[in-house]
Write an enzyme that holds these catalytic residues in place. Structure first.
Site, short mmCIF file in Angstrom:
data_model
loop_
_atom_site.label_atom_id
_atom_site.label_comp_id
_atom_site.label_asym_id
_atom_site.label_seq_id
_atom_site.Cartn_x
_atom_site.Cartn_y
_atom_site.Cartn_z
N GLU A 14 0.89 -1.16 -0.12
CA GLU A 14 -0.05 0.04 -0.17
C GLU A 14 0.84 1.17 0.04
OE1 GLU A 14 -1.37 3.32 0.85
OE2 GLU A 14 -1.69 2.42 2.87
N CYS A 57 -2.12 8.83 2.87
CA CYS A 57 -2.13 8.31 1.55
C CYS A 57 -3.66 8.59 0.86
CB CYS A 57 -1.62 6.64 1.61
SG CYS A 57 0.06 6.41 2.17
#
Length: 475
Positions: free
Chosen positions: A239, A273
């Site tokens: 990720e 993010c």
């Protein structure tokens, strides 16, 4: 008498440094190679027995972990705030979310991993999900508890064991999480923290006892870990970064979109993010959106993260602050217009002013890279197709958000935007009940939901042919 000069090797340490004051809070010796070897051996032995435990036993321990998180959430929140600067109120919410994740997998893991029947020519065919062994987790500092628990809860409920290499600036959080699992009753070696630097990660990945690796972090870190795992033929889940688009169309509730846009940009001091970073607004409403958005960003309070009235605390490290300033400076030098902020705040601590940039040139850091901090980039779109084109003009593909009350636009955004998550009229967020992950340079694999728990299992196909049934089919 020997005249050989004794060379004193430098100490290898990890340290907590306050983002608010620059003070060193705690310093820890890195684990030696011998200590890492001991932990790997312990994890291997622990897995042999732990993999045989019943789901009910694992669930009981996972619920106890949730109870510890809930009971001591203020203490854990204070630790997160002191180590990486997130506001205390958001850190409390993070501890609560970790508890929710633990309970979610305690309640659902057995169902997610139950045998799946399949129809074949055999007497019986089914799929069985089995744990694979010690999993190395390389985790970031921005959500120092949640990022770990969203890996650990499904991994441990699947019967795996975990080794955590946390970010070097949050060692207190790493050790506290290890302690939570210990106090919850998980056997020794089932979850351990490794206090090592990033330069030693690939050596751990290469160890034959490590079955797989998961990383949340930068594109460069993900590339390195994926290459190391690939060389050893080991599964990896990545990720990585994001430059999430936030699209607003004329049919949207503009005031609600603006309020959510600000929250989506500055969540976790802008260090997320899945924080919205590129705000793509239809030209019919762009002027109104810009005016309202800039005014709301300007109203945010920047200050002590322990103050309940603070909206934005300091950035996690001096390096993050300096990097963000360099990105903004370069973007402005290339032609972007500063509508608000644009520089660090002249005060003690890693503070950066809430910033809004417009007229973002292609090839600039604000266009091409991820900006980790309270900096928003505004774009104007001629129509829906243009908005999608701008949204997809990125190497990243983690989350995306679109605001529209037009059903046709909604469906097109869902189908055409290149992202792992698509939220309509709401802020992108992680939730244990739905999968989390991205495409393109935002990584591969999924966390959370049943997809996440199945990433680190052996998907074993089983076919059983009973003697009588086999005889009947051959005659």
């Amino acid at each position: 008498m020997s005249t050989q000069k004794i060379v004193e090797l430098p100490r290898r340490t990890v340290a907590s440094v306050s983002p608010l004051t620059g003070e060193v809070l705690h310093e820890y010796e890195q684990h030696t190679d011998d200590a890492v070897e001991h932990k790997l051996a312990l994890a291997t032995v622990a897995f042999r027995e732990y993999r045989k435990t019943a789901f009910a036993e694992r669930a009981a321990m996972m619920v106890r972990a949730a109870e510890i998180l809930e009971k001591e959430k203020d203490d854990f929140a204070r630790m997160m705030t002191l180590e990486m600067g997130k506001t205390f109120k958001s850190a409390v919410q993070e501890a609560e979310k970790c508890a929710f994740g633990c309970r979610f997998y305690a309640e659902n893991a057995e169902r997610f991993l139950a045998d799946e029947e399949a129809k074949t020519n055999a007497t019986r065919s089914f799929v069985r999900y089995q744990p694979i062994g010690p999993v190395l987790a390389v985790m970031p500092w921005n959500f120092p508890f949640w990022q770990v628990f969203r890996f650990a809860a499904p991994a441990l409920m699947a019967g795996n064991v975990g080794l955590l290499k946390h970010a070097s600036n949050v060692p207190q959080c790493a050790l506290a999480i290890e302690d939570v699992f210990r106090r919850a009753g998980f056997p020794e070696g089932v979850f351990q923290a490794l206090l090592i630097g990033p330069d030693r990660v690939n050596k751990v990945i290469a160890d034959r006892r490590i079955a797989a690796v998961t990383l949340t972090g930068s594109v460069s870190a993900g590339s390195s870990v994926a290459a190391a795992a690939g060389k050893e033929i080991k599964k990896s889940v990545l990720e990585l970064g994001g430059s999430d688009p936030f699209i607003v169309m004329p049919s949207a509730d503009l005031n609600r979109a603006v309020e959510t846009a600000v929250q989506a940009r500055v969540i976790n001091n802008g260090q997320s993010c899945i924080a919205a970073k590129r705000f793509i607004v239809h030209e019919q409403i762009a002027q109104d959106f810009e005016k309202k958005f800039v005014a709301r960003m300007a109203s945010l309070k920047v200050g002590d993260p322990m103050d309940p009235n603070t909206d934005i605390g300091p950035l996690a490290t001096a390096d993050v602050l300096q990097g963000l300033q360099a990105q903004v400076n370069k973007t402005v030098e290339m032609g972007a217009r500063v509508l608000l902020g644009g520089k660090r705040i002249d005060r003690k601590g890693n503070f950066f002013a809430p910033t809004v940039l417009a007229e973002i040139p292609k090839g600039s850091p604000a266009h091409d890279d991820e900006l980790f901090g309270p900096v928003a980039s505004l774009y104007r779109a001629k129509d829906m197709a243009h908005a999608i084109q701008i949204a997809n003009d990125s190497v990243f593909g983690l989350g995306a958000c679109a605001w529209t009350n037009n059903a046709a636009e909604r469906d097109l955004f869902i189908d055409e935007i290149e992202s792992g998550l698509a939220f309509i009229n709401g802020m992108v967020a992680s939730d244990p009940r739905i999968p989390f992950g991205g495409v393109k340079h935002s990584g591969h694999g999924r966390e959370l939901s049943h997809h996440g728990i199945r990433e680190f299992v052996n998907v074993k196909a089983v076919s059983i042919q009973e003697p009588e049934a086999a005889k009947g089919r051959t005659e």
